[in-house]
Design a protein around this motif. Structure first.
Motif, PDB file in Angstrom:
ATOM      1  N   UNK A   1       6.961  70.674  24.345  1.00 45.10           N
ATOM      2  CA  UNK A   1       8.248  71.028  23.749  1.00 45.10           C
ATOM      3  C   UNK A   1       9.407  70.558  24.632  1.00 45.10           C
ATOM      4  N   UNK A   2       9.253  70.754  25.945  1.00 45.76           N
ATOM      5  CA  UNK A   2      10.284  70.323  26.883  1.00 45.76           C
ATOM      6  C   UNK A   2      10.464  68.818  26.859  1.00 45.76           C
ATOM      7  N   UNK A   3       9.332  68.081  26.740  1.00 47.37           N
ATOM      8  CA  UNK A   3       9.395  66.622  26.684  1.00 47.37           C
ATOM      9  C   UNK A   3      10.145  66.157  25.444  1.00 47.37           C
ATOM     10  N   UNK A   4       9.958  66.878  24.344  1.00 50.94           N
ATOM     11  CA  UNK A   4      10.646  66.528  23.108  1.00 50.94           C
ATOM     12  C   UNK A   4      12.147  66.761  23.226  1.00 50.94           C
ATOM     13  N   UNK A   5      12.526  67.835  23.899  1.00 50.16           N
ATOM     14  CA  UNK A   5      13.945  68.140  24.080  1.00 50.16           C
ATOM     15  C   UNK A   5      14.636  67.123  24.992  1.00 50.16           C
ATOM     16  N   UNK A   6      13.896  66.609  25.967  1.00 50.17           N
ATOM     17  CA  UNK A   6      14.463  65.648  26.916  1.00 50.17           C
ATOM     18  C   UNK A   6      14.353  64.198  26.446  1.00 50.17           C
ATOM     19  N   UNK A   7      13.777  64.000  25.267  1.00 48.91           N
ATOM     20  CA  UNK A   7      13.577  62.645  24.764  1.00 48.91           C
ATOM     21  C   UNK A   7      14.914  61.994  24.400  1.00 48.91           C
ATOM     22  N   UNK A   8      15.129  60.805  24.887  1.00 45.30           N
ATOM     23  CA  UNK A   8      16.353  60.056  24.602  1.00 45.30           C
ATOM     24  C   UNK A   8      16.211  59.363  23.252  1.00 45.30           C
ATOM     25  N   UNK A   9      17.022  59.757  22.290  1.00 47.77           N
ATOM     26  CA  UNK A   9      16.953  59.187  20.943  1.00 47.77           C
ATOM     27  C   UNK A   9      17.868  57.980  20.760  1.00 47.77           C
ATOM     28  N   UNK A  10      18.562  57.591  21.816  1.00 49.01           N
ATOM     29  CA  UNK A  10      19.472  56.440  21.711  1.00 49.01           C
ATOM     30  C   UNK A  10      18.770  55.160  21.256  1.00 49.01           C
ATOM     31  N   UNK A  11      17.562  54.839  21.773  1.00 47.29           N
ATOM     32  CA  UNK A  11      16.880  53.626  21.291  1.00 47.29           C
ATOM     33  C   UNK A  11      16.643  53.625  19.785  1.00 47.29           C
ATOM     34  N   UNK A  12      16.373  54.788  19.193  1.00 48.40           N
ATOM     35  CA  UNK A  12      16.164  54.857  17.752  1.00 48.40           C
ATOM     36  C   UNK A  12      17.473  54.647  16.997  1.00 48.40           C
ATOM     37  N   UNK A  13      18.556  55.155  17.549  1.00 51.51           N
ATOM     38  CA  UNK A  13      19.862  54.943  16.920  1.00 51.51           C
ATOM     39  C   UNK A  13      20.255  53.473  16.969  1.00 51.51           C
ATOM     40  N   UNK A  14      19.950  52.808  18.078  1.00 53.22           N
ATOM     41  CA  UNK A  14      20.233  51.372  18.190  1.00 53.22           C
ATOM     42  C   UNK A  14      19.372  50.591  17.207  1.00 53.22           C
ATOM     43  N   UNK A  15      18.089  50.971  17.111  1.00 55.93           N
ATOM     44  CA  UNK A  15      17.188  50.305  16.159  1.00 55.93           C
ATOM     45  C   UNK A  15      17.668  50.512  14.728  1.00 55.93           C
ATOM     46  N   UNK A  16      18.103  51.722  14.425  1.00 56.55           N
ATOM     47  CA  UNK A  16      18.595  52.029  13.081  1.00 56.55           C
ATOM     48  C   UNK A  16      19.855  51.231  12.766  1.00 56.55           C
ATOM     49  N   UNK A  17      20.776  51.176  13.721  1.00 51.95           N
ATOM     50  CA  UNK A  17      22.006  50.400  13.543  1.00 51.95           C
ATOM     51  C   UNK A  17      21.693  48.925  13.358  1.00 51.95           C
ATOM     52  N   UNK A  18      20.778  48.410  14.162  1.00 46.39           N
ATOM     53  CA  UNK A  18      20.390  47.006  14.061  1.00 46.39           C
ATOM     54  C   UNK A  18      19.757  46.713  12.707  1.00 46.39           C
ATOM     55  N   UNK A  19      18.917  47.605  12.234  1.00 48.66           N
ATOM     56  CA  UNK A  19      18.241  47.409  10.949  1.00 48.66           C
ATOM     57  C   UNK A  19      19.234  47.417   9.796  1.00 48.66           C
ATOM     58  N   UNK A  20      20.202  48.332   9.843  1.00 43.24           N
ATOM     59  CA  UNK A  20      21.202  48.423   8.777  1.00 43.24           C
ATOM     60  C   UNK A  20      22.071  47.164   8.735  1.00 43.24           C
ATOM     61  N   UNK A  21      22.564  46.744   9.903  1.00 47.58           N
ATOM     62  CA  UNK A  21      23.431  45.556   9.967  1.00 47.58           C
ATOM     63  C   UNK A  21      22.666  44.301   9.550  1.00 47.58           C
TER      64      UNK A  21
END
Length: 228
Positions: A1-21
């Motif tokens: 649970x702690x690992x999930x809370x500390x997980x950096x979601x920025x790479x997924x946001x960049x991937x999502x932005x890249x996919x949309x564009x």
């Protein structure tokens, strides 16, 4: 649970932005390109189609290497954009978009081309005989008739861009909050033996990919029912 809370979601946001564009850009490029290739006959047609489809069989590292060479600020093209417009296309998001558009081009182009070719010629001729112009025929007659192909093109291109690795690594590297996409985050977590983070990143990508495919099948079935 702690690992999930500390997980950096920025790479997924960049991937999502890249996919949309990338998907948005390729949709409009391939829409007119596929129309032209479907209804025009000329000598170099097979050559152009082969060039467009080349990323399907070309190793991503090879494509990424040549993009890196041509877009580098030390190349003629890269130097021109750098000196005249202050633009650099390596190790930044703009470079990722260019690389993704080239690498994902056939995944958007091929379904659209098949969709146009599947339509009877009488559909276009009937529209023209009623006085409809090019854009009216394309957007009001042809595209609604090939909706399943459009859905497949958009979903496949989007999903493929989300999972890109070799090309984006070569042209963008791993710059935090700029070019470090989800696939690179998984690779780096595995490389440092952080299997917990790698599992979490991979699980998120697996679930996301499944939902994208499920949405594609749902939209495809719904479109077929509407047509019937």
């Amino acid at each position: 649970m702690e690992a999930l809370q500390n997980l950096d979601l920025t790479p997924f946001l960049i991937s999502l932005k890249l996919s949309v564009v990338t998907t948005f850009t390729l949709f409009w490029i391939c829409l007119f390109l596929a129309y032209f290739m479907a209804y025009r006959e000329f000598r170099a047609k097979s050559v152009i189609e082969s060039v467009i489809s080349l990323p399907l069989v070309l190793p991503p590292s090879v494509l990424g290497f040549y993009l890196l060479v041509f877009l580098s600020p030390y190349s003629t093209l890269g130097k021109f954009f750098d000196e005249n417009f202050g633009l650099r296309f390596v190790f930044n998001f703009s470079g990722l978009v260019i690389a993704s558009c080239i690498y994902s081009l056939p995944f958007m182009f091929s379904p659209m081309l098949s969709g146009f070719r599947s339509l009877p010629a009488s559909l276009r001729h009937a529209s023209w005989s009623l006085g409809k112009g090019f854009f009216a025929t394309l957007f009001r007659v042809l595209l609604p008739a090939m909706k399943p192909s459009l859905i497949s093109a958009v979903v496949i291109c989007f999903a493929h861009t989300m999972g890109e690795f070799g090309v984006v690594l070569m042209i963008g590297g791993s710059v935090s909050e700029q070019t470090k996409v989800a696939s690179i985050a998984i690779y780096e977590a595995t490389e440092i033996l952080d299997f917990t983070s790698a599992h979490l990143y991979s699980a998120i990508m697996l679930i996301f990919s499944f939902l994208v495919l499920l949405a594609m099948h749902f939209l495809g079935e719904r479109s077929n029912k509407i047509r019937l």
